[in-house]
Write a protein that holds these residues in place. Structure first.
Motif, PDB file in Angstrom:
ATOM      1  N   UNK A  68       0.835  -1.201   0.000  1.00  0.00           N
ATOM      2  CA  UNK A  68       0.000   0.000   0.000  1.00  0.00           C
ATOM      3  C   UNK A  68       0.871   1.253   0.000  1.00  0.00           C
ATOM      4  N   UNK A  69       1.978   1.216   0.743  1.00  0.00           N
ATOM      5  CA  UNK A  69       2.906   2.352   0.762  1.00  0.00           C
ATOM      6  C   UNK A  69       3.508   2.561  -0.619  1.00  0.00           C
ATOM      7  N   UNK A  70       3.821   1.464  -1.292  1.00  0.00           N
ATOM      8  CA  UNK A  70       4.362   1.554  -2.645  1.00  0.00           C
ATOM      9  C   UNK A  70       3.357   2.231  -3.579  1.00  0.00           C
ATOM     10  N   UNK A  71       2.103   1.836  -3.461  1.00  0.00           N
ATOM     11  CA  UNK A  71       1.053   2.438  -4.285  1.00  0.00           C
ATOM     12  C   UNK A  71       0.889   3.924  -3.974  1.00  0.00           C
ATOM     13  N   UNK A  72       0.966   4.254  -2.694  1.00  0.00           N
ATOM     14  CA  UNK A  72       0.811   5.659  -2.306  1.00  0.00           C
ATOM     15  C   UNK A  72       1.938   6.506  -2.884  1.00  0.00           C
ATOM     16  N   UNK A  73       3.180   6.039  -2.727  1.00  0.00           N
ATOM     17  CA  UNK A  73       4.324   6.790  -3.261  1.00  0.00           C
ATOM     18  C   UNK A  73       4.200   6.973  -4.775  1.00  0.00           C
ATOM     19  N   UNK A  74       3.707   5.957  -5.445  1.00  0.00           N
ATOM     20  CA  UNK A  74       3.533   6.044  -6.892  1.00  0.00           C
ATOM     21  C   UNK A  74       2.488   7.109  -7.248  1.00  0.00           C
ATOM     22  N   UNK A  75       1.398   7.119  -6.489  1.00  0.00           N
ATOM     23  CA  UNK A  75       0.348   8.111  -6.713  1.00  0.00           C
ATOM     24  C   UNK A  75       0.880   9.517  -6.461  1.00  0.00           C
ATOM     25  N   UNK A  76       1.660   9.665  -5.388  1.00  0.00           N
ATOM     26  CA  UNK A  76       2.245  10.976  -5.072  1.00  0.00           C
ATOM     27  C   UNK A  76       3.213  11.408  -6.168  1.00  0.00           C
ATOM     28  N   UNK A  77       3.975  10.454  -6.704  1.00  0.00           N
ATOM     29  CA  UNK A  77       4.913  10.761  -7.781  1.00  0.00           C
ATOM     30  C   UNK A  77       4.170  11.287  -9.012  1.00  0.00           C
ATOM     31  N   UNK A  78       3.046  10.650  -9.334  1.00  0.00           N
ATOM     32  CA  UNK A  78       2.264  11.073 -10.499  1.00  0.00           C
ATOM     33  C   UNK A  78       1.751  12.501 -10.310  1.00  0.00           C
ATOM     34  N   UNK A  79       1.240  12.800  -9.119  1.00  0.00           N
ATOM     35  CA  UNK A  79       0.706  14.144  -8.848  1.00  0.00           C
ATOM     36  C   UNK A  79       1.812  15.191  -8.897  1.00  0.00           C
ATOM     37  N   UNK A  80       2.940  14.894  -8.269  1.00  0.00           N
ATOM     38  CA  UNK A  80       4.045  15.848  -8.249  1.00  0.00           C
ATOM     39  C   UNK A  80       4.599  16.098  -9.647  1.00  0.00           C
ATOM     40  N   UNK A  81       4.699  15.038 -10.429  1.00  0.00           N
ATOM     41  CA  UNK A  81       5.179  15.189 -11.802  1.00  0.00           C
ATOM     42  C   UNK A  81       4.226  16.060 -12.618  1.00  0.00           C
ATOM     43  N   UNK A  82       2.940  15.893 -12.373  1.00  0.00           N
ATOM     44  CA  UNK A  82       1.946  16.689 -13.095  1.00  0.00           C
ATOM     45  C   UNK A  82       1.939  18.146 -12.695  1.00  0.00           C
ATOM     46  N   UNK A  83       2.563  18.468 -11.541  1.00  0.00           N
ATOM     47  CA  UNK A  83       2.627  19.852 -11.079  1.00  0.00           C
ATOM     48  C   UNK A  83       4.056  20.403 -11.139  1.00  0.00           C
ATOM     49  N   UNK A  84       4.855  19.783 -11.982  1.00  0.00           N
ATOM     50  CA  UNK A  84       6.215  20.263 -12.275  1.00  0.00           C
ATOM     51  C   UNK A  84       7.166  20.232 -11.080  1.00  0.00           C
ATOM     52  N   UNK A  85       6.963  19.284 -10.182  1.00  0.00           N
ATOM     53  CA  UNK A  85       7.921  19.044  -9.107  1.00  0.00           C
ATOM     54  C   UNK A  85       8.692  17.775  -9.475  1.00  0.00           C
ATOM     55  N   UNK A  86       9.563  17.932 -10.455  1.00  0.00           N
ATOM     56  CA  UNK A  86      10.219  16.762 -11.045  1.00  0.00           C
ATOM     57  C   UNK A  86      11.127  16.017 -10.053  1.00  0.00           C
ATOM     58  N   UNK A  87      11.854  16.764  -9.247  1.00  0.00           N
ATOM     59  CA  UNK A  87      12.757  16.131  -8.280  1.00  0.00           C
ATOM     60  C   UNK A  87      11.998  15.317  -7.248  1.00  0.00           C
ATOM     61  N   UNK A  88      10.945  15.908  -6.701  1.00  0.00           N
ATOM     62  CA  UNK A  88      10.127  15.190  -5.710  1.00  0.00           C
ATOM     63  C   UNK A  88       9.446  13.989  -6.350  1.00  0.00           C
ATOM     64  N   UNK A  89       9.015  14.151  -7.599  1.00  0.00           N
ATOM     65  CA  UNK A  89       8.364  13.042  -8.298  1.00  0.00           C
ATOM     66  C   UNK A  89       9.330  11.873  -8.454  1.00  0.00           C
ATOM     67  N   UNK A  90      10.563  12.164  -8.794  1.00  0.00           N
ATOM     68  CA  UNK A  90      11.570  11.101  -8.937  1.00  0.00           C
ATOM     69  C   UNK A  90      11.853  10.446  -7.594  1.00  0.00           C
ATOM     70  N   UNK A  91      11.889  11.246  -6.546  1.00  0.00           N
ATOM     71  CA  UNK A  91      12.130  10.715  -5.191  1.00  0.00           C
ATOM     72  C   UNK A  91      11.001   9.766  -4.787  1.00  0.00           C
ATOM     73  N   UNK A  92       9.764  10.173  -5.031  1.00  0.00           N
ATOM     74  CA  UNK A  92       8.613   9.337  -4.685  1.00  0.00           C
ATOM     75  C   UNK A  92       8.603   8.047  -5.492  1.00  0.00           C
ATOM     76  N   UNK A  93       9.004   8.135  -6.740  1.00  0.00           N
ATOM     77  CA  UNK A  93       9.038   6.943  -7.587  1.00  0.00           C
ATOM     78  C   UNK A  93      10.063   5.935  -7.063  1.00  0.00           C
ATOM     79  N   UNK A  94      11.225   6.447  -6.644  1.00  0.00           N
ATOM     80  CA  UNK A  94      12.248   5.565  -6.079  1.00  0.00           C
ATOM     81  C   UNK A  94      11.771   4.941  -4.767  1.00  0.00           C
ATOM     82  N   UNK A  95      11.054   5.731  -3.963  1.00  0.00           N
ATOM     83  CA  UNK A  95      10.526   5.208  -2.697  1.00  0.00           C
ATOM     84  C   UNK A  95       9.457   4.150  -2.949  1.00  0.00           C
ATOM     85  N   UNK A  96       8.675   4.334  -4.001  1.00  0.00           N
ATOM     86  CA  UNK A  96       7.664   3.340  -4.348  1.00  0.00           C
ATOM     87  C   UNK A  96       8.305   1.991  -4.634  1.00  0.00           C
ATOM     88  N   UNK A  97       9.399   2.019  -5.394  1.00  0.00           N
ATOM     89  CA  UNK A  97      10.109   0.782  -5.710  1.00  0.00           C
ATOM     90  C   UNK A  97      10.710   0.158  -4.449  1.00  0.00           C
TER      91      UNK A  97
END
Length: 214
Positions: A68-97
């Motif tokens: 569930x945490x993995x899914x949450x981080x992935x969702x957060x990554x998608x939202x951050x990427x869509x709002x031009x927070x590229x660094x945070x989006x990459x961080x969340x994606x790595x945390x999801x994995x």
């Protein structure tokens, strides 16, 4: 010339001496008995039936928590990427994995010990936030939930005297301590955005660099 009686006496003494020499001493006999006793004791073997149902349920729920945490981080990554927070989006994606990796480690441990693992359904994670600050506050809540259940798993394992599981969980405890500490510091930084304009963008850049090292 030696008489017959003398020869008989000499032979009797000689045989008696030999018999005594080859008879096991009391110490040797005791040692032999002790060795036999040790060899006859069977080594205890692990059985999943020795574990409480509570421990098995909590362990399975921890697998669910990590997924569930993995899914949450992935969702957060998608939202951050869509709002031009590229660094945070990459961080969340790595945390999801990483969270998914934690779940797989738990499953691997369970399989090695023949523990029953039953995958459970996952709740749909949040997909909308008003700001990066809200995202990070929710991240902390997710990690705190994982920590709380992990402690319950450890407590149940201790009650069952499952020391192998306790040892296995140690690295997970350390990861949770580090995660909550890091997220707490990030939240402190994003909260200062009103006082220090531009700090979010600097943090975004720093987290993007950190994501490359995860």
């Amino acid at each position: 010339m030696v008489s017959f009686n003398g020869v008989s006496s000499a032979l009797l003494i000689s045989c008696t001496s030999v018999a005594v020499a080859f008879s096991p001493s009391p110490w040797t006999q005791t040692q032999h008995d002790a060795s036999s006793t040790v060899l006859s004791v069977a080594s205890p073997t692990f059985s999943a039936t020795a574990l409480s149902q509570e421990l098995l349920d909590l362990f399975n729920y921890q697998v669910t928590q990590e997924m569930a945490a993995s899914q949450f981080y992935l969702s957060a990554s998608i939202w951050l990427d869509g709002h031009d927070w590229d660094g945070m989006a990459s961080y969340m994606l790595a945390e999801s994995a990483e969270e998914r990796c934690h779940a797989l480690q738990l499953i691997e441990f369970a399989n090695k010990r023949n523990l029953p693992v039953k995958l459970q359904g996952l709740e749909v994670p949040n997909t909308e936030w008003d700001s990066p600050q809200e995202v990070w506050r929710d991240v902390l809540k997710v990690e705190q939930g994982c920590t709380a259940n992990l402690l319950r798993v450890a407590e149940a394992a201790n009650d069952c005297q499952d020391y192998a599981m306790l040892a296995f969980l140690n690295s997970f405890h350390v990861v949770q301590v580090n995660s909550e500490d890091s997220i707490g510091k990030i939240i402190a930084k994003v909260t200062d955005e009103s006082k220090t304009p531009g700090i979010l963008r600097r943090l975004d850049h720093e987290l993007g660099l950190e994501a490359c090292r995860i």
